[in-house]
Design a protein around this motif. Structure first.
Motif, short mmCIF file in Angstrom:
data_model
loop_
_atom_site.label_atom_id
_atom_site.label_comp_id
_atom_site.label_asym_id
_atom_site.label_seq_id
_atom_site.Cartn_x
_atom_site.Cartn_y
_atom_site.Cartn_z
N ARG A 254 0.82 -1.22 0.00
CA ARG A 254 0.00 0.00 0.00
C ARG A 254 0.85 1.26 0.00
O ARG A 254 0.30 2.36 -0.04
CB ARG A 254 -0.92 0.01 1.23
CG ARG A 254 -1.95 -1.10 1.25
CD ARG A 254 -2.92 -0.95 2.41
NE ARG A 254 -2.25 -1.06 3.69
CZ ARG A 254 -2.35 -2.08 4.53
NH1 ARG A 254 -3.09 -3.12 4.20
NH2 ARG A 254 -1.73 -2.08 5.68
N ARG A 255 2.16 1.11 0.08
CA ARG A 255 3.05 2.26 0.17
C ARG A 255 4.33 1.96 -0.59
O ARG A 255 4.83 0.84 -0.58
CB ARG A 255 3.36 2.53 1.64
CG ARG A 255 4.20 3.74 1.89
CD ARG A 255 4.47 3.89 3.39
NE ARG A 255 5.16 5.12 3.65
CZ ARG A 255 4.74 6.04 4.50
NH1 ARG A 255 3.65 5.85 5.21
NH2 ARG A 255 5.42 7.15 4.68
N SER A 256 4.87 2.99 -1.22
CA SER A 256 6.13 2.86 -1.93
C SER A 256 7.31 3.02 -0.98
O SER A 256 7.18 3.62 0.09
CB SER A 256 6.24 3.95 -3.01
OG SER A 256 5.23 3.78 -3.98
N ILE A 257 8.44 2.51 -1.39
CA ILE A 257 9.67 2.70 -0.63
C ILE A 257 10.33 3.99 -1.11
O ILE A 257 10.65 4.12 -2.30
CB ILE A 257 10.62 1.50 -0.80
CG1 ILE A 257 10.00 0.27 -0.12
CG2 ILE A 257 12.00 1.81 -0.23
CD1 ILE A 257 10.83 -0.98 -0.20
N THR A 258 10.49 4.93 -0.21
CA THR A 258 11.12 6.20 -0.51
C THR A 258 12.62 6.11 -0.25
O THR A 258 13.10 5.13 0.34
CB THR A 258 10.54 7.32 0.37
OG1 THR A 258 10.83 7.00 1.74
CG2 THR A 258 9.02 7.46 0.17
N ALA A 259 13.35 7.14 -0.66
CA ALA A 259 14.80 7.18 -0.42
C ALA A 259 15.09 7.09 1.08
O ALA A 259 16.01 6.38 1.51
CB ALA A 259 15.41 8.43 -1.03
N ASP A 260 14.31 7.80 1.89
CA ASP A 260 14.49 7.77 3.34
C ASP A 260 14.34 6.35 3.88
O ASP A 260 15.17 5.87 4.64
CB ASP A 260 13.45 8.70 3.99
CG ASP A 260 13.45 8.60 5.50
OD1 ASP A 260 14.29 9.26 6.14
OD2 ASP A 260 12.61 7.83 6.03
N THR A 261 13.29 5.69 3.46
CA THR A 261 13.05 4.32 3.93
C THR A 261 14.11 3.37 3.39
O THR A 261 14.56 2.47 4.11
CB THR A 261 11.63 3.86 3.52
OG1 THR A 261 10.67 4.77 4.06
CG2 THR A 261 11.33 2.47 4.05
N MET B 9 22.10 -4.06 3.63
CA MET B 9 21.95 -4.05 2.18
C MET B 9 22.14 -2.62 1.72
O MET B 9 22.10 -1.69 2.52
CB MET B 9 20.56 -4.56 1.79
CG MET B 9 20.25 -5.94 2.31
SD MET B 9 18.57 -6.41 1.97
CE MET B 9 18.74 -6.91 0.28
N THR B 10 22.28 -2.44 0.43
CA THR B 10 22.40 -1.08 -0.07
C THR B 10 21.01 -0.46 -0.21
O THR B 10 20.04 -1.16 -0.51
CB THR B 10 23.10 -1.03 -1.44
OG1 THR B 10 22.26 -1.66 -2.41
CG2 THR B 10 24.46 -1.71 -1.40
N PRO B 11 20.90 0.85 -0.01
CA PRO B 11 19.62 1.50 -0.26
C PRO B 11 19.24 1.40 -1.74
O PRO B 11 18.06 1.36 -2.08
CB PRO B 11 19.85 2.95 0.18
CG PRO B 11 21.31 3.12 0.31
CD PRO B 11 21.92 1.77 0.50
N GLU B 12 20.25 1.31 -2.60
CA GLU B 12 19.98 1.19 -4.03
C GLU B 12 19.19 -0.07 -4.35
O GLU B 12 18.36 -0.08 -5.27
CB GLU B 12 21.30 1.21 -4.83
CG GLU B 12 21.99 2.55 -4.86
CD GLU B 12 22.86 2.84 -3.64
OE1 GLU B 12 23.42 3.94 -3.57
OE2 GLU B 12 23.00 1.96 -2.75
N PHE B 13 19.44 -1.14 -3.60
CA PHE B 13 18.68 -2.38 -3.80
C PHE B 13 17.19 -2.10 -3.66
O PHE B 13 16.40 -2.49 -4.53
CB PHE B 13 19.12 -3.44 -2.78
CG PHE B 13 18.26 -4.67 -2.80
CD1 PHE B 13 18.49 -5.66 -3.74
CD2 PHE B 13 17.23 -4.84 -1.88
CE1 PHE B 13 17.69 -6.81 -3.77
CE2 PHE B 13 16.43 -5.98 -1.91
CZ PHE B 13 16.66 -6.97 -2.86
N TRP B 14 16.81 -1.42 -2.58
CA TRP B 14 15.39 -1.15 -2.33
C TRP B 14 14.82 -0.16 -3.33
O TRP B 14 13.70 -0.33 -3.81
CB TRP B 14 15.19 -0.67 -0.89
CG TRP B 14 15.56 -1.74 0.07
CD1 TRP B 14 16.68 -1.82 0.85
CD2 TRP B 14 14.83 -2.95 0.31
NE1 TRP B 14 16.68 -3.00 1.56
CE2 TRP B 14 15.56 -3.70 1.25
CE3 TRP B 14 13.63 -3.45 -0.18
CZ2 TRP B 14 15.13 -4.95 1.71
CZ3 TRP B 14 13.20 -4.70 0.29
CH2 TRP B 14 13.94 -5.42 1.21
N LEU B 15 15.59 0.87 -3.68
CA LEU B 15 15.10 1.84 -4.65
C LEU B 15 14.97 1.23 -6.05
O LEU B 15 14.05 1.56 -6.79
CB LEU B 15 16.00 3.07 -4.69
CG LEU B 15 15.91 3.97 -3.46
CD1 LEU B 15 16.89 5.12 -3.59
CD2 LEU B 15 14.49 4.49 -3.26
#
Length: 98
Positions: free
Chosen positions: A46-53, A63-69
């Motif tokens: 129901r929610r996107s992953i933002t850069a902050d998250t 893990m790298t934040p790039e993985f999630w983004l």
């Protein structure tokens, strides 16, 4: 005839990872310093992953934040490909042959 697979929301990956690691959504939320509803909304798509998250998840889950983004970007593009009609758009130029 093949049909395109449904896009996979990053929350599905997060839910699977939490399950494999035996970590609750609540524990993750407390660890990363966000409201538990944020993690719950991501896990339930129901929610996107933002850069902050992404930064927070990356740190907590090693893990790298790039993985999630990148997961979020791929999901968004897959959704758009299924919804946006590009047939009326002509390219402004042609790529050179070579």
């Amino acid at each position: 005839m093949t049909t395109a697979a449904e896009p996979i929301h990053p929350g599905e990956h997060l839910a699977e990872m939490l399950d494999e690691l035996g970590i609750s959504q609540y524990r993750l939320a407390k660890t990363v310093g966000v409201p538990a509803v944020r993690i719950n909304d991501i896990v339930h798509c129901r929610r996107s992953i933002t850069a902050d998250t992404a930064l927070r998840l990356g740190r907590a889950l090693r893990m790298t934040p790039e993985f999630w983004l990148n997961l979020q970007r791929m999901y968004d593009l897959d959704l758009a490909r299924g919804e946006v009609d590009l047939s009326g758009i002509e390219p402004l130029f042609h790529a050179p042959e070579g």
